[in-house]
Design a protein around this motif. Sequence first.
Motif, short mmCIF file in Angstrom:
data_model
loop_
_atom_site.label_atom_id
_atom_site.label_comp_id
_atom_site.label_asym_id
_atom_site.label_seq_id
_atom_site.Cartn_x
_atom_site.Cartn_y
_atom_site.Cartn_z
N TYR A 1 4.89 -3.08 5.62
CA TYR A 1 4.59 -3.98 6.73
C TYR A 1 5.79 -4.87 7.05
O TYR A 1 6.54 -5.24 6.17
N ILE B 1 6.24 -11.39 2.12
CA ILE B 1 6.17 -9.94 2.27
C ILE B 1 7.45 -9.37 1.66
O ILE B 1 8.55 -9.65 2.15
N GLN C 1 1.88 -12.46 -2.59
CA GLN C 1 2.96 -11.53 -2.23
C GLN C 1 2.36 -10.20 -1.82
O GLN C 1 1.46 -9.69 -2.49
N VAL C 2 2.88 -9.65 -0.72
CA VAL C 2 2.48 -8.33 -0.26
C VAL C 2 3.59 -7.38 -0.66
O VAL C 2 4.72 -7.52 -0.22
N GLY C 3 3.25 -6.40 -1.50
CA GLY C 3 4.26 -5.48 -2.02
C GLY C 3 4.05 -4.07 -1.52
O GLY C 3 3.50 -3.85 -0.44
N LYS C 4 4.47 -3.10 -2.32
CA LYS C 4 4.44 -1.70 -1.89
C LYS C 4 3.03 -1.15 -1.75
O LYS C 4 2.82 -0.17 -1.05
N GLU C 5 2.04 -1.76 -2.41
CA GLU C 5 0.65 -1.31 -2.25
C GLU C 5 0.08 -1.72 -0.89
O GLU C 5 -0.96 -1.24 -0.48
N GLY C 6 0.73 -2.66 -0.23
CA GLY C 6 0.27 -3.10 1.10
C GLY C 6 -0.89 -4.07 1.00
O GLY C 6 -1.02 -4.81 0.03
N ASN D 1 9.91 -4.02 -0.21
CA ASN D 1 9.38 -2.68 -0.43
C ASN D 1 8.01 -2.46 0.23
O ASN D 1 7.42 -1.41 0.10
N SER D 2 7.52 -3.45 0.96
CA SER D 2 6.26 -3.32 1.68
C SER D 2 6.44 -2.46 2.93
O SER D 2 7.52 -2.43 3.52
N ALA E 1 1.88 -8.04 8.67
CA ALA E 1 1.11 -8.46 7.50
C ALA E 1 0.37 -9.77 7.78
O ALA E 1 -0.80 -9.92 7.43
#
Length: 97
Positions: free
Chosen positions: A56, A50, A22-27, A53-54, A61
């Motif tokens: 991207y 994704i 999972q790609v989250g708010k940290e990118g 809150n990402s 992403a």
Amino acid sequence: MLTGKQRSYLRGKGNSLDTVIQVGKEGISEALVAQVKETIEARELIKVRILDNSLYTAREAAEELAEACGAEVVQVIGSVCLLYKRNQEEPIYKLPN
């Protein structure tokens, strides 16, 4: 480079996969790239989500992760993408020609 037939085959295989990354708010960080590399080496085909809150989009992403890992983007639908990288020693999926 994957052909249309190969992409179609991998999309079919990807339907039954669970999201493993999972790609989250940290990118997309170095730690995330390392995790994707490790996972894709073991599985060849992975599903990435994704989160909303990402920073991207799913396409951005997917392209960035694929480039960082030497993989190919098979499909992007909504907030989910499929990435594929063939295992050179023991391929899991036998791609059609």
